[in-house]
Design a protein around this motif. Structure first.
Motif, PDB file in Angstrom:
ATOM      1  N   SER A  14      -9.726   8.736   2.632  1.00  0.00           N
ATOM      2  CA  SER A  14      -8.800   6.910   3.582  1.00  0.00           C
ATOM      3  C   SER A  14      -9.370   5.818   3.329  1.00  0.00           C
ATOM      4  CB  SER A  14      -8.413   7.158   5.431  1.00  0.00           C
ATOM      5  OG  SER A  14      -7.675   6.322   5.166  1.00  0.00           O
ATOM      6  N   GLY A  15      -9.201   4.807   3.121  1.00  0.00           N
ATOM      7  CA  GLY A  15     -10.314   3.771   3.358  1.00  0.00           C
ATOM      8  C   GLY A  15     -10.637   3.593   2.415  1.00  0.00           C
ATOM      9  N   TYR A  58      -3.151  -2.272  10.040  1.00  0.00           N
ATOM     10  CA  TYR A  58      -3.407  -1.469  11.101  1.00  0.00           C
ATOM     11  C   TYR A  58      -2.611  -1.501  12.625  1.00  0.00           C
ATOM     12  CZ  TYR A  58      -7.689  -2.658   8.484  1.00  0.00           C
ATOM     13  OH  TYR A  58      -9.310  -2.277   7.672  1.00  0.00           O
ATOM     14  N   HIS A  91     -21.455   5.825   3.609  1.00  0.00           N
ATOM     15  CA  HIS A  91     -20.744   4.728   4.265  1.00  0.00           C
ATOM     16  C   HIS A  91     -21.224   3.669   5.229  1.00  0.00           C
ATOM     17  CE1 HIS A  91     -16.076   4.431   5.617  1.00  0.00           C
ATOM     18  NE2 HIS A  91     -16.396   3.321   6.041  1.00  0.00           N
ATOM     19  N   GLU A 114     -16.839  -3.995  11.506  1.00  0.00           N
ATOM     20  CA  GLU A 114     -15.561  -4.011  10.334  1.00  0.00           C
ATOM     21  C   GLU A 114     -15.038  -2.936  11.854  1.00  0.00           C
ATOM     22  OE1 GLU A 114     -16.403  -3.076   6.491  1.00  0.00           O
ATOM     23  OE2 GLU A 114     -18.055  -3.941   6.787  1.00  0.00           O
ATOM     24  N   PHE A 137     -10.222  -4.507   6.030  1.00  0.00           N
ATOM     25  CA  PHE A 137     -10.105  -4.339   4.602  1.00  0.00           C
ATOM     26  C   PHE A 137      -7.837  -5.660   4.139  1.00  0.00           C
ATOM     27  CE2 PHE A 137      -8.927  -1.261   0.695  1.00  0.00           C
ATOM     28  CZ  PHE A 137      -9.686  -2.082  -0.529  1.00  0.00           C
ATOM     29  N   LYS A 182       0.980  -1.296   0.136  1.00  0.00           N
ATOM     30  CA  LYS A 182       0.144  -0.245  -0.263  1.00  0.00           C
ATOM     31  C   LYS A 182       0.735   1.182   0.230  1.00  0.00           C
ATOM     32  CE  LYS A 182      -4.279   2.479   2.714  1.00  0.00           C
ATOM     33  NZ  LYS A 182      -4.810   2.587   1.735  1.00  0.00           N
ATOM     34  N   GLY A 236     -13.611   5.414   9.191  1.00  0.00           N
ATOM     35  CA  GLY A 236     -14.498   6.404   8.126  1.00  0.00           C
ATOM     36  C   GLY A 236     -15.657   6.926   9.475  1.00  0.00           C
ATOM     37  N   GLN A 263     -13.200   6.385   1.696  1.00  0.00           N
ATOM     38  CA  GLN A 263     -13.962   7.450   2.094  1.00  0.00           C
ATOM     39  C   GLN A 263     -13.700   8.994   1.349  1.00  0.00           C
ATOM     40  OE1 GLN A 263     -16.146   7.354   5.991  1.00  0.00           O
ATOM     41  NE2 GLN A 263     -15.697  10.026   5.667  1.00  0.00           N
ATOM     42  N   GLU A 282      -5.188  -2.602   3.909  1.00  0.00           N
ATOM     43  CA  GLU A 282      -5.377  -1.816   4.791  1.00  0.00           C
ATOM     44  C   GLU A 282      -4.242  -2.152   6.304  1.00  0.00           C
ATOM     45  OE1 GLU A 282      -5.868   1.427   5.250  1.00  0.00           O
ATOM     46  OE2 GLU A 282      -7.671   1.250   3.300  1.00  0.00           O
ATOM     47  N   CYS A 339     -12.040   0.546  10.815  1.00  0.00           N
ATOM     48  CA  CYS A 339     -12.756   1.152   9.799  1.00  0.00           C
ATOM     49  C   CYS A 339     -12.307   2.808  10.646  1.00  0.00           C
ATOM     50  CB  CYS A 339     -14.701   0.862   9.689  1.00  0.00           C
ATOM     51  SG  CYS A 339     -15.209   2.871   8.497  1.00  0.00           S
TER      52      CYS A 339
END
Length: 899
Positions: free
Chosen positions: A519-520, A666, A581, A681, A661, A31, A685, A522, A664, A683
């Protein structure tokens, strides 16, 4: 015998006890790293740490899955080359250095793995006196077992001092295992410097201590780093006392599965094939399984192209031994069984992975069966023509054959591997297609079609993150949509500036911000920055490193880097984005409930206007299935479920069933978004507080974006209502046009379609009858010149397709013949020229002949020897060449000597 799983576990445990943080393997698809297509080394995921951006730890240990394709031709042939492999590594970011790295490596090798010291040799850089001193004085290695080498062998990157790239670099020291004097060249002075195969490199210790400058100067790094790598496959071969990596427990079950499946298909597994090509198949399938598990699907771009290439190479190898149908997908289960302890996702997704590989095999076999025979004819024709040319050297022939192979690939989809096999067979292995030249053709095509997307040659790519290193923004947007804060930095054209004036476009960093950075999947927030003397429109928000950048257009006043501003998020955009979202989370829940747990997010995009969700699934979704998915989402909406967020340890979140995801990364603590009892999830966002705020969810499209990847787009709230109302308007319009009611509109439309098709069939029959009649008239009016029939005519009402069809009919019924047909349509002149194949065999060429016509009419033309066509907008000139066609042809025939 120590199994590979035990080696992994011992390695991680050993360095954990030395204060290292165990970091899970990164995805094979890195990434935010433009320098590589795939993760190719253990250090890839730690580039930010190596550049000084620490993330809570200075020591790390990992077992990293890696993929490289530089040595594909050696895979299977050599004992130790692979496309997919695992790299054990320990890392230090400005913490410990050479003494500890060398001491711990030796302790692990001799104390944990219990390898005999007299079997171990060391190489190091000829100028690394400190490493030599440690090995000799502290470890006690006999200097006779230490080999000093130069920049090419013991510096990372290789030859960096003289050739670059710029950036962090340093000498390295490698540990080799000696298989014994009975192996290799058997010379008494044999050492790791010899490539005879007696010695196997098992561990490379890189001492990153310099920063290479543009002029080649090596400046000492203020914080020196350690980067080590030990290939699991290689150390497993040593620990299991087998010379080949393919004889370890990482490969033996896969090779056994290949043999067993061949036996079931009554195909004998020849020893030579099993010891080379079967090994390559096993290797390539490991790469495919792990890449697909990480979200890659076979296609013609980037990572997908590499995986397609590996699968198709495997099919070609299997075809050579007699396999005639999909086979590779049968190996997925064996690979998953071997790897499931450390990589449980391979077992969890093995059915989906098998389906993706089988689909790719089906597609490839279809190409092989439909196109390969024609490709072989074309290669034979090309080679025959080249052999007849007196001055064609081998390099020229290779170049032309390679270009032809690229045309086969680019135009007809025939893979390089198939073209290679064809050329090798028909030339008796005297001619080879050049991989290098083929890749040049590929790159030229990519550049033409979508611009230059070359992977960076730099290992450490400097970005805005380097410029903003040390600047940290605090995000407060979960609780607030407005806050006042100090300006920390202003960037213009990737350069720090002190002021920004009206009309300028800049990036602004403030200490605390309510703006959510993209990000992610969004979209970034929009809004404005204001104070008493200043106004800026914020058009986008992104995060670079620890800094949040606000893309701003200065509307009023001047902003200074020391000013204070009030940041105001566009409330309506944020609210609509949050609805979409949360609806995306519900959509994934609905998909998994309806289709199964194999559903995995492979991408998403959420903005104020719509949502888009990409997911793994092998087949299209019917209307009834989409209707059910839509209903599940809306039932969750109408239940007005609470949407809650919890901060917790990542392992706790995963244990609770939270979805993540795949691309991503973490940290230790993660944010889990929970929607009632149906969705959990990881997330970061922004979301609504209750599902009822979504109002209504509507799917707008469902499609395939790649093999095994589907895409659903949808809308919520007012946008969803707009879609429903628009569809109602269209339905009412159809009712009016078809003079029917809503419940009968489908039947009425189907009836109309059938009627139109029937009329089209009647019209086609009438056209065919007229074409045949026109053809007979032309043949009856043909003239003869030197024993060749000439058919020349202008036909009214036809376009190019109709002219070609009549020309083919004439050629089929009249032999030998030169047929010149023209037609005018919408102020354009069309010309078709056909020649009997027997005349072409004697030297006539329709392309060369039609150029005599286009020289008089202007416009362009082209085609093949037997049929060419041209067009022009000069109607008077077109009329003239039709009238004088007989004379033009006769002049051409005088200039050509028929054989």
């Amino acid at each position: 015998m120590m199994k590979s799983t035990e080696i992994r576990n011992k390695f991680l445990k050993f360095f954990e006890e030395k204060g290292h943080k165990i970091v899970p393997s990164d995805s094979l698809v890195p990434k935010n790293d433009p320098s590589v297509l795939f993760t190719s080394a253990g250090m890839n995921q730690f580039k930010e740490q190596f550049m000084g951006n620490l993330c809570g730890f200075k020591r790390a240990v990992s077992v990293q899955k890696c993929l490289r394709t530089a040595d594909l031709e050696n895979v299977g042939k050599s004992l130790r080359h692979h496309s997919f492999f695992e790299m054990l590594g320990n890392f230090s970011f400005g913490d410990y250095f050479k003494p500890e790295a060398i001491k711990w490596a030796w302790e692990f090798i001799t104390g944990v793995l219990n390898l005999p010291e007299n079997r171990l040799w060391i190489t190091l850089h000829k100028d690394d006196f400190k490493a030599y001193e440690i090995w000799v004085k502290e470890i006690g290695i006999n200097p006779r077992r230490i080999i000093k080498l130069g920049d090419n062998d013991n510096f990372w990157p290789a030859n960096a001092p003289k050739q670059g790239p710029n950036g962090p670099c340093g000498p390295c020291s490698e540990i080799f295992y000696d298989w014994g004097e009975e192996f290799g060249c058997k010379r008494p002075d044999c050492s790791p410097a010899c490539s005879c195969g007696r010695f196997t490199e098992i561990w490379n210790l890189v001492f990153t201590q310099y920063e290479r400058q543009t002029d080649g100067t090596l400046l000492p790094l203020p914080n020196k780093n350690i980067d080590t790598g030990m290939g699991l496959e290689r150390i497993a071969s040593v620990m299991q006392n087998v010379r080949s990596n393919y004889q370890t427990d990482l490969f033996v079950p896969i090779l056994s599965a290949i043999g067993e499946n061949l036996a079931r298909d009554n195909i004998s597994s020849e020893q030579g094939w099993m010891q080379t090509k079967a090994r390559a198949v096993a290797d390539h399938m490991r790469a495919a399984v792990f890449a697909i598990a990480d979200g890659v699907v076979p296609c013609n771009e980037k990572q997908g192209y590499v995986i397609r290439k590996l699968i198709r190479r495997s099919v070609v190898y299997l075809k050579q031994i007699g396999v005639k149908k999909p086979f590779c997908y049968k190996l997925v289960y064996s690979i998953a069984q071997i790897m499931q302890d450390h990589y449980p996702e391979t077992q969890q997704k093995h059915e989906f992975i098998s389906g993706v590989i089988k689909n790719e095999e089906d597609l490839f076999w279809k190409i092989i069966k439909e196109r390969s025979p024609q490709a072989e004819v074309e290669f034979k024709t090309l080679l025959a023509g080249l052999e007849n040319k007196k001055n064609s050297d081998k390099a020229q022939i290779t170049d032309l054959i390679t270009k032809a192979a690229f045309i086969q690939y680019d135009t007809y989809g025939v893979p390089l591997e198939i073209s290679k096999a064809i050329v090798q067979r028909i030339s008796n292995s005297h001619i080879e297609i050049s991989d290098l030249e083929f890749e040049k053709q590929m790159e030229s095509q990519r550049s033409r079609s979508r611009g230059n997307t070359m992977i960076s040659n730099e290992i450490f790519v400097k970005t805005a993150g380097t410029i903003l290193q040390g600047i940290v923004s605090e995000f407060r947007g979960y609780e607030h949509l407005e806050c006042s804060s100090n300006v920390l930095a202003i960037l213009k054209d990737d350069t720090l500036v002190n002021t920004a004036c009206k009309g300028e476009k800049v990036e602004i960093v403030i200490a605390q911000t309510p703006f959510y950075a993209e990000s992610g999947g969004q979209d970034g927030d929009r809004g404005e920055f204001v104070n008493d003397f200043f106004l800026a429109e914020i058009v986008d928000t992104k995060k670079v490193g620890q800094a949040i950048l606000h893309s701003a257009l200065i509307k009023k006043g001047i902003l200074k880097s020391s000013d204070k501003v009030t940041a105001k998020v566009d409330f309506q955009k944020r609210a609509n984005t949050a609805r979409n979202h949360t609806a995306t989370h519900l959509l994934q829940y609905a998909l998994r409930k309806k289709l199964g747990k194999h559903i995995q997010q492979s991408g998403s995009y959420v903005c104020a206007e719509k949502l888009r969700f990409d997911f793994t699934h092998l087949s299209s979704l019917g209307q009834d299935t989409l209707k059910d998915i839509e209903l599940i989402v809306n039932q969750c909406v109408w239940q007005n479920l609470p949407v809650e967020t919890k901060i917790m340890d990542i392992n706790q979140a995963k244990a609770a069933g939270a979805l993540a995801f795949f691309q991503e990364k973490y940290g230790e603590n993660v944010r889990m978004v929970c929607i009632g009892d149906c969705s959990k999830e990881l997330c970061g966002g922004t979301h609504i507080h209750n599902t009822g705020e979504i109002g209504f969810f509507k799917i707008t499209t469902e499609s395939s974006i790649a093999q095994g990847v589907r895409r659903i787009e949808g809308v919520t709230a007012m946008k969803a209502l707009d879609v429903v109302q628009h569809n109602k308007f269209l339905l009412n319009s159809l009712n009016s046009i078809l003079k029917t009611s809503s419940d009968k509109v489908v039947d009425a439309a189907q009836k109309l379609v059938l009627e139109v098709k029937a009329q089209e069939n009647e019209l086609q029959k009438l056209k065919q009858s007229l074409l045949l009649q026109e053809t007979e008239n032309l043949i009856n009016n043909a003239c003869s010149v030197e024993g060749i029939n000439l058919v020349i005519a202008e036909i009214k009402g036809l376009q190019m397709d109709g002219l070609r069809r009549i020309c083919d009919l004439v050629k089929n019924k009249l032999e030998p013949v030169i047929c010149v047909l023209g037609a005018c349509f919408q102020n354009k002149g069309f010309l078709v020229l056909g020649i009997s194949s027997s005349l072409c065999d004697q030297g006539l060429d329709a392309v060369k002949m039609i150029k005599k016509f286009t020289a008089l009419t202007g416009g362009g033309g082209g085609g093949k020897k037997e049929l060419a066509q041209a067009g022009t907008k000069d109607i008077p000139a077109f009329k003239n060449v039709i009238v004088n066609a007989n004379e033009i042809i006769q002049d051409f025939l005088k200039q050509v000597e028929l054989s």
